[in-house]
Design a protein around this motif. Sequence first.
Motif, mmCIF file in Angstrom:
data_model
loop_
_atom_site.group_PDB
_atom_site.id
_atom_site.type_symbol
_atom_site.label_atom_id
_atom_site.label_comp_id
_atom_site.label_asym_id
_atom_site.label_seq_id
_atom_site.Cartn_x
_atom_site.Cartn_y
_atom_site.Cartn_z
ATOM 1 N N ALA A 1 0.842 -1.088 0.009
ATOM 2 C CA ALA A 1 0.073 0.071 0.256
ATOM 3 C C ALA A 1 0.831 1.207 0.048
ATOM 4 C CB ALA A 1 -1.031 -0.095 1.291
ATOM 5 N N ARG A 2 0.890 2.713 -0.438
ATOM 6 C CA ARG A 2 0.965 3.861 -0.630
ATOM 7 C C ARG A 2 0.022 4.552 -0.441
ATOM 8 N NH1 ARG A 2 4.946 4.246 -5.827
ATOM 9 N NH2 ARG A 2 6.066 5.402 -4.253
ATOM 10 N N ILE A 3 0.635 6.129 0.507
ATOM 11 C CA ILE A 3 -0.253 6.719 0.515
ATOM 12 C C ILE A 3 0.157 7.819 0.290
ATOM 13 C CG2 ILE A 3 0.307 6.304 2.559
ATOM 14 C CD1 ILE A 3 -2.939 7.654 4.021
ATOM 15 N N THR A 4 -0.452 9.567 -0.099
ATOM 16 C CA THR A 4 0.504 10.633 -0.686
ATOM 17 C C THR A 4 -0.302 11.375 0.985
ATOM 18 O OG1 THR A 4 -1.365 11.115 -1.594
ATOM 19 C CG2 THR A 4 0.087 10.207 -2.752
ATOM 20 N N ARG A 5 0.852 12.486 0.887
ATOM 21 C CA ARG A 5 0.267 13.262 1.684
ATOM 22 C C ARG A 5 -0.918 14.181 1.721
ATOM 23 N NH1 ARG A 5 4.687 17.034 -0.073
ATOM 24 N NH2 ARG A 5 2.871 17.945 -1.379
ATOM 25 N N SER A 6 -1.881 14.173 1.510
ATOM 26 C CA SER A 6 -2.909 14.249 0.405
ATOM 27 C C SER A 6 -3.929 13.413 1.257
ATOM 28 C CB SER A 6 -3.816 15.005 -0.876
ATOM 29 O OG SER A 6 -3.998 13.563 -1.840
ATOM 30 N N GLY A 7 -4.223 12.483 1.311
ATOM 31 C CA GLY A 7 -4.186 11.352 1.255
ATOM 32 C C GLY A 7 -4.807 10.105 0.311
ATOM 33 N N TYR A 8 -4.339 10.113 -0.323
ATOM 34 C CA TYR A 8 -4.542 9.301 -1.622
ATOM 35 C C TYR A 8 -3.916 7.816 -1.137
ATOM 36 C CZ TYR A 8 -5.047 7.457 -6.414
ATOM 37 O OH TYR A 8 -5.472 6.358 -7.278
ATOM 38 N N THR A 9 -4.767 6.882 -1.382
ATOM 39 C CA THR A 9 -3.968 5.448 -1.135
ATOM 40 C C THR A 9 -4.118 4.806 -2.381
ATOM 41 O OG1 THR A 9 -6.388 4.619 -0.160
ATOM 42 C CG2 THR A 9 -5.005 5.758 1.277
ATOM 43 N N ILE A 10 -3.492 3.719 -2.553
ATOM 44 C CA ILE A 10 -3.359 3.087 -3.549
ATOM 45 C C ILE A 10 -3.000 1.619 -2.810
ATOM 46 C CG2 ILE A 10 -3.176 4.052 -5.804
ATOM 47 C CD1 ILE A 10 -0.208 3.067 -5.532
ATOM 48 N N THR B 1 -5.094 -1.619 6.139
ATOM 49 C CA THR B 1 -5.411 0.188 5.853
ATOM 50 C C THR B 1 -4.527 0.781 6.373
ATOM 51 O OG1 THR B 1 -7.942 0.228 6.019
ATOM 52 C CG2 THR B 1 -6.970 1.929 6.948
ATOM 53 N N ILE B 2 -4.103 1.726 5.430
ATOM 54 C CA ILE B 2 -2.699 2.375 5.373
ATOM 55 C C ILE B 2 -2.979 3.554 5.467
ATOM 56 C CG2 ILE B 2 -2.606 3.340 2.870
ATOM 57 C CD1 ILE B 2 0.621 3.200 3.501
ATOM 58 N N LEU C 1 0.330 0.624 9.197
ATOM 59 C CA LEU C 1 -0.115 -0.659 7.911
ATOM 60 C C LEU C 1 -1.896 -1.138 9.083
ATOM 61 C CD1 LEU C 1 -1.027 -1.399 5.497
ATOM 62 C CD2 LEU C 1 1.201 -3.153 5.551
ATOM 63 N N GLN C 2 -2.431 -1.066 8.974
ATOM 64 C CA GLN C 2 -3.936 -2.038 10.343
ATOM 65 C C GLN C 2 -3.589 -3.286 9.252
ATOM 66 O OE1 GLN C 2 -4.840 -1.738 13.118
ATOM 67 N NE2 GLN C 2 -6.004 -3.875 12.707
ATOM 68 N N MET C 3 -3.694 -4.155 10.157
ATOM 69 C CA MET C 3 -4.151 -5.026 9.200
ATOM 70 C C MET C 3 -4.800 -6.258 9.241
ATOM 71 S SD MET C 3 0.290 -6.550 7.891
ATOM 72 C CE MET C 3 0.519 -7.163 9.427
ATOM 73 N N ASP C 4 -6.063 -6.358 8.986
ATOM 74 C CA ASP C 4 -6.937 -7.648 9.299
ATOM 75 C C ASP C 4 -7.592 -8.258 8.576
ATOM 76 O OD1 ASP C 4 -8.895 -4.111 9.941
ATOM 77 O OD2 ASP C 4 -7.864 -5.280 11.705
ATOM 78 N N SER C 5 -8.207 -9.570 9.377
ATOM 79 C CA SER C 5 -8.226 -10.240 8.399
ATOM 80 C C SER C 5 -6.952 -11.487 7.928
ATOM 81 C CB SER C 5 -9.338 -9.910 7.273
ATOM 82 O OG SER C 5 -10.693 -10.032 8.004
ATOM 83 N N LEU C 6 -5.878 -12.010 8.800
ATOM 84 C CA LEU C 6 -4.589 -11.850 8.009
ATOM 85 C C LEU C 6 -4.828 -13.230 7.624
ATOM 86 C CD1 LEU C 6 -2.307 -10.336 10.551
ATOM 87 C CD2 LEU C 6 -2.308 -10.415 7.676
ATOM 88 N N LYS C 7 -3.965 -13.840 6.611
ATOM 89 C CA LYS C 7 -3.812 -15.045 5.506
ATOM 90 C C LYS C 7 -2.401 -15.934 5.946
ATOM 91 C CE LYS C 7 -7.975 -13.418 2.774
ATOM 92 N NZ LYS C 7 -8.120 -13.716 1.127
ATOM 93 N N PRO C 8 -2.310 -17.373 6.008
ATOM 94 C CA PRO C 8 -1.115 -17.677 5.853
ATOM 95 C C PRO C 8 -0.126 -16.562 4.609
ATOM 96 C CG PRO C 8 -2.685 -19.121 6.171
ATOM 97 C CD PRO C 8 -3.218 -17.937 6.258
ATOM 98 N N GLU C 9 -0.667 -16.801 3.440
ATOM 99 C CA GLU C 9 -0.060 -15.617 2.348
ATOM 100 C C GLU C 9 0.541 -14.588 2.703
ATOM 101 O OE1 GLU C 9 -3.314 -17.448 2.179
ATOM 102 O OE2 GLU C 9 -4.368 -16.958 0.682
ATOM 103 N N ASP C 10 -0.478 -13.719 3.736
ATOM 104 C CA ASP C 10 0.629 -12.803 4.500
ATOM 105 C C ASP C 10 1.965 -12.590 4.928
ATOM 106 O OD1 ASP C 10 -3.349 -11.240 5.061
ATOM 107 O OD2 ASP C 10 -1.801 -10.709 3.371
ATOM 108 N N THR C 11 2.336 -14.498 5.181
ATOM 109 C CA THR C 11 3.394 -14.147 5.569
ATOM 110 C C THR C 11 4.507 -12.821 5.258
ATOM 111 O OG1 THR C 11 2.413 -16.149 7.141
ATOM 112 C CG2 THR C 11 4.773 -15.582 6.755
ATOM 113 N N ALA C 12 5.199 -12.640 5.483
ATOM 114 C CA ALA C 12 6.833 -12.320 4.819
ATOM 115 C C ALA C 12 7.117 -11.105 6.388
ATOM 116 C CB ALA C 12 5.939 -11.286 3.614
#
Length: 114
Positions: free
Chosen positions: A49-58, A68-69, A80-91
């Motif tokens: 995820a990325r966020i700009t100074r104005s709050g635009y997110t991708i 949520t960033i 970085l709020q990470m919810d509903s985590l999955k094993p494939e998020d391991t990193a």
Amino acid sequence: QVQLVESGGGLVQTGGSLRLSCAASGSIFSINVVGWYRQAPGKQRELVARITRSGYTIYADSVKGRFTISRDNAKNTVYLQMDSLKPEDTAVYYCSAGYGPDYWGQGTQVTVSS
């Protein structure tokens, strides 16, 4: 020069949550883009995820609706709020700053057990 230090990683079960924080030593207020990347074993580093100074997110498609960033320019911190985590998020999760990105943190391990 900006130095980034991540925290908040750890071990969590599938479906759990974690909140990553990235504290910048310098001011991030003037840096337009800050973000989070991750790298799993044997894989390339990828944008989360990325966020700009104005709050635009991708977001990466794989985390949309679950992560949520956010940024607090007054505290020079990115979250970085990470919810509903999955094993494939391991990193290893890395904080970044700048378009390049130009600056990287040292990374924090996130492990999701099944």
